[in-house]
Design an enzyme around this catalytic site. Structure first.
Site, PDB file in Angstrom:
ATOM      1  CE  LYS A  96      -3.143   2.882   2.303  1.00 56.09           C
ATOM      2  NZ  LYS A  96      -3.350   3.491   3.768  1.00 56.09           N
ATOM      3  N   GLY A 148      -7.945   9.970   9.080  1.00 59.67           N
ATOM      4  CA  GLY A 148      -8.256  10.018  10.591  1.00 59.67           C
ATOM      5  C   GLY A 148      -9.290  11.245  10.953  1.00 59.67           C
ATOM      6  CB  ALA A 171      -8.303   8.195   4.516  1.00 56.88           C
ATOM      7  N   GLY A 172     -10.709   8.513   6.198  1.00 58.23           N
ATOM      8  CA  GLY A 172     -12.172   9.450   6.511  1.00 58.23           C
ATOM      9  C   GLY A 172     -13.426   8.697   6.849  1.00 58.23           C
ATOM     10  CG  ASN A 182      -5.549   2.033  11.841  1.00 59.36           C
ATOM     11  OD1 ASN A 182      -4.497   2.427  11.706  1.00 59.36           O
ATOM     12  ND2 ASN A 182      -6.316   1.351  12.849  1.00 59.36           N
ATOM     13  CB  THR A 183      -8.664   6.795  12.940  1.00 57.56           C
ATOM     14  OG1 THR A 183      -7.300   6.828  12.037  1.00 57.56           O
ATOM     15  CG2 THR A 183      -8.911   7.476  13.895  1.00 57.56           C
TER      16      THR A 183
END
Length: 268
Positions: free
Chosen positions: A110, A171, A197-198, A219-220
């Site tokens: 990635k 994040g 992301a997001g 992830n976050t």
């Protein structure tokens, strides 16, 4: 009649294929920011994810060290996807991709090349340079990028195995800010499109999958949830629901009411 739990063949989906590898789950998860390794492991299990990303620059690559993330991730159970998170130049990204391969990771990477420290938005020029180099060296590159069609097309042309446009900044948890651009990228590209992301909560994941994309990486949203394990389960179901809704095809939007029952043949 006894209730059946077997899904009819008509609602089953094709597997996700990236770089010649196939996966059942369309949810990919990261390994950062968890409060402890036990929580991370339980959340990953609850997510049903098969692909788990590992930031090469930020983790201990010695699998024997119990303090390191890799000690808790069984490579026979999960497809470990090294990533170049934290790299701000093409040279650094290429170096860490090579390090990951030498450390025993697979040929998938990635690719992240960050261009701005405040927003963590990608450096497009550096990203393209690194992608071309790694493709030439035999890597299957999954490129994290902004939600720009032209950049996505250039990454596909460079030989990337998948293109990963952001939903919103890393994040942020803001969800999918530009559904049109993501749909357009998916419509134009032949390689898989994985939104990265997001995404902040399950409704974000469902809406994102309803755009027709091939998967989501997060992830976050899991690691910083009050209960990461419950959120991971919610995300699993949301990704599945959003994908199924996309395949089903939603009803048309109308500005007038339409009765759901017949208007002819009514009893007097």
């Amino acid at each position: 009649m006894a209730e059946t739990t077997t899904l009819d063949a008509s609602v089953l989906d094709e597997p996700l294929t990236i770089g010649g590898r196939t996966f059942r789950s369309r949810l990919m998860v990261g390994t950062g920011k968890y409060r402890d390794h036990e929580t991370m492991v339980r959340a990953i299990e609850a997510s049903g994810a098969e692909i788990v990303t590992v930031a090469v620059r930020r983790v201990n690559l010695d699998r024997r060290d119990e303090r390191g993330i890799l000690h808790y991730l069984d490579p026979n159970r999960y497809f470990l996807l090294a990533n170049t998170a934290g790299c701000y130049t093409a040279e650094d990204a290429v170096r860490y991709a090579r390090l990951a391969r030498e450390a025993g990771f697979n040929e998938f990477i990635k690719l992240e090349v960050i261009g701005d420290e405040e927003t963590l938005l990608p450096d497009v020029e550096g990203l393209l340079e690194a992608a071309r180099t790694l493709v030439r060296e035999g890597f299957q590159v999954l490129a994290y990028t902004n939600d720009d069609l032209v950049t996505a097309l250039k990454l596909e042309d460079a030989g990337c195995a998948a293109v990963m446009p952001l939903a919103s900044p890393i994040g942020s948890g803001l969800g999918l800010l530009n559904p049109y651009t993501v749909r357009n990228i998916k419509r134009r590209l032949k390689v898989p499109v994985i939104v990265d992301a997001g995404v902040g909560t399950a409704s974000d994941a469902c809406i994102t999958m309803e755009q027709g994309v091939d998967g989501i990486l997060m992830n976050t949203a899991l690691a910083e949830a009050s209960d990461p394990v419950k959120m991971a389960r919610a995300m699993k179901l949301a990704v599945e629901a959003g994908r199924l809704a996309y395949l089903a095809g939603r009803m048309p939007r109308r500005e007038v009411a339409v009765p759901s029952s017949p208007t002819t043949g009514l009893l007097g």
